[in-house]
Design an enzyme around this catalytic site. Structure first.
Site, PDB file in Angstrom:
ATOM      1  CG  HIS A  42      -2.037  -1.020   1.079  1.00 51.27           C
ATOM      2  ND1 HIS A  42      -3.320  -0.695   0.702  1.00 51.27           N
ATOM      3  CD2 HIS A  42      -2.039  -2.365   1.249  1.00 51.27           C
ATOM      4  CE1 HIS A  42      -4.066  -1.790   0.653  1.00 51.27           C
ATOM      5  NE2 HIS A  42      -3.310  -2.823   0.989  1.00 51.27           N
ATOM      6  CG  ASP A 101       0.075   9.273   0.798  1.00 52.82           C
ATOM      7  OD1 ASP A 101       0.022   8.097   1.197  1.00 52.82           O
ATOM      8  OD2 ASP A 101      -0.623  10.191   1.258  1.00 52.82           O
TER       9      ASP A 101
END
Ligand code: ADQ
Length: 455
Positions: free
Chosen positions: A155, A363
């Site tokens: 992720h 991110d």
């Protein structure tokens, strides 16, 4: 049909204690688990002696959790996961702690997971492991003799090779990934940095079909960006709770434009840099100052880790300084709130905001950017200002993309967004909205599981 087994650090399937859906990922995975009669395994979040998993079936979905001894939580979760891998994978070498005990705890907990989960796996189950806490688990399961199809999804970003080689035993960690059949990354960029490691450090080769061979083993590595549960989020944005929040925000704005930021309180989210950028806007545009305010919602996370306590203290001080310097008797430039809100409340707040300010330093994806776009009024959407270093920037390229390290870049983007015509706002928002609807969380899940089934 094969069963699906999901394994992640924490389980967010609904239970009798917490019947509500726990976010888009949980919704998508629980739907798949329900369909495939699967099980979601993970840590209970509790400390204690590890005994057999506690099974619970609620609303057609089975979850199974184990407790972990305190030392394991310190070394595996607070230690290797959150103080070593998380900062390193977010390019923050200066915050990365290299402790042999952490690595020992990490490998021990992964073995423990293998030991407790292994006996519950049937020969044709599909197994899908999630995120950086569980990289070696596939290898552990193979050691136990499992021949099932094994998938892994990361992720967070995959770091550049030169950063990763600062990790002691980096090769051991990457080699463990080759126990999986399919590995998924959020973006092409992280996939390519992974390729670079494989080629330069392992002498591997990348084939035209995307498969990778190292030694005698060939696996499949893909870029597969995660989405949100768009349909549900859009419906949530018109719910009574969202409408009430929207009204409350508009009333409390008294004609000023709202800029919103929503993040877990984490140094990767660039909150300090965001506040600096906003401060630059206020300093350099005194005439426009009182026409805006920034609402930053940032619930604390990982509070037992020192670097998280530090960032919290820095933000408390910085928000105080900004308000001290610029506030007036009837205006506070920065509302800084440290708690979480239900999804529909967030949706109402996003919709009331003229600007969504999403400026992580790095991110994997960033779902807040997608939620902001999903929640907008289709007739009069706001403007997304997005860091070019968020994985989401590859799909949401109609946002105003900024360098989050540059306060001037952020200040200029705020000015541009506030002045933007409705026509331009619509032209930018429409393709982003279409992307969010088409490549939603169910699309992501299907992309990944199709490769896992078929590859
Ligand atoms: P996170 O780093 O947690 O996820 P993100 O993708 O932004 O980051 O997801 C955060 C979620 O938490 C969003 O759904 C958001 O609405 C919710 N949230 C944040 N603040 C909240 C608040 N105050 N109240 C309620 N909810 C709040 C990791 C990676 C990301 C990747 C995701 C999914 O770091 O890059 O996008 O996993 O793969």
């Amino acid at each position: 049909m094969s069963r699906l087994i999901v394994i992640s650090n924490r389980v967010s399937a609904p239970t009798a204690d917490q019947p509500g859906a726990q976010g888009g990922l949980a919704v998508a995975l629980t739907a798949a688990l329900r369909e495939a009669d699967g099980i979601w395994f993970g840590w209970s979040g509790e400390t204690g002696e590890t005994v057999a998993p506690k099974f619970e079936t609620y609303d057609g979905v089975t979850s199974a959790t184990i407790d972990l001894p305190e030392q394991d939580v310190e070394e595996y979760y607070d230690g290797y996961a959150n103080r070593t891998l998380w900062p390193l994978f977010h390019y923050r070498l200066g915050l990365t702690e290299f402790e042999r005990d952490f690595q020992g705890g990490y490998e021990r907990v992964n073995r423990l997971f293998g030991e407790f989960i292994g006996p519950h796996i049937l020969p044709d189950d599909l197994i899908w492991v999630h995120d950086y806490h569980m990289i070696p688990l596939g290898w552990v399961l193979r050691q136990r003799g499992l021949t099932n199809r094994l998938g892994f999804f990361l992720h967070i970003p995959w770091p550049p090779t030169r950063l990763l080689t600062a990790l002691p035993d980096h090769r051991r960690l990457v080699e463990a990934l080759f126990a999986y059949d399919v590995i998924g990354f959020q973006t092409q960029e992280w996939l390519e940095t992974f390729h670079d490691y494989v080629v330069t450090q392992m002498g591997g080769s990348i084939h035209d079909d995307g498969s990778i061979t190292v030694g005698g083993r060939t696996i499949c590595a893909i870029a597969c960006p995660i989405g949100i549960d768009a349909r549900d989020f859009i419906a949530g944005a018109s719910s009574p709770q969202a409408v009430a929040t929207h009204r409350r925000m508009i009333e409390s704005s008294i004609g000023r434009s709202l800029i919103i930021g929503v993040d877990r309180l984490d140094y990767s989210k660039g909150l300090e840099e965001r506040f600096n950028g906003y401060q630059r806007y206020l300093e350099t545009r005194p005439e426009a100052r009182a026409a805006v305010y920034l609402l930053q919602i940032a619930p604390p996370s990982r509070a037992s880790v020192q670097s998280y306590q530090d960032i919290r203290a820095q933000l408390d001080a910085l928000s105080g300084r900004i308000n001290g310097a610029f506030a007036d008797i009837d205006w506070v430039p920065l509302r800084y709130v440290n708690h979480g809100y239900p999804r529909d409340v967030l949706a109402g707040a996003y919709r009331a905001a003229r600007i969504g300010l999403v400026t992580p330093l790095r991110d994997g994806m960033n779902l807040v950017a997608k939620e902001y776009v999903a929640a907008q009024d289709p007739e009069d959407p706001g403007v997304l200002i997005l860091s070019r270093f968020a994985g989401a920037a590859t799909q949401l390229d109609q946002a105003l993309l900024v360098n989050p390290y540059s306060p001037d870049d952020i200040a200029d983007a705020i000015e541009r967004a506030l002045a933007m015509s409705r026509e331009e706002r619509l032209a930018r928002w429409k393709p982003m909205f279409a992307n969010i609807c088409n490549e939603d969380v169910n699309w992501w899940r299907e992309q990944f599981t199709a490769r896992l089934r078929g590859a």
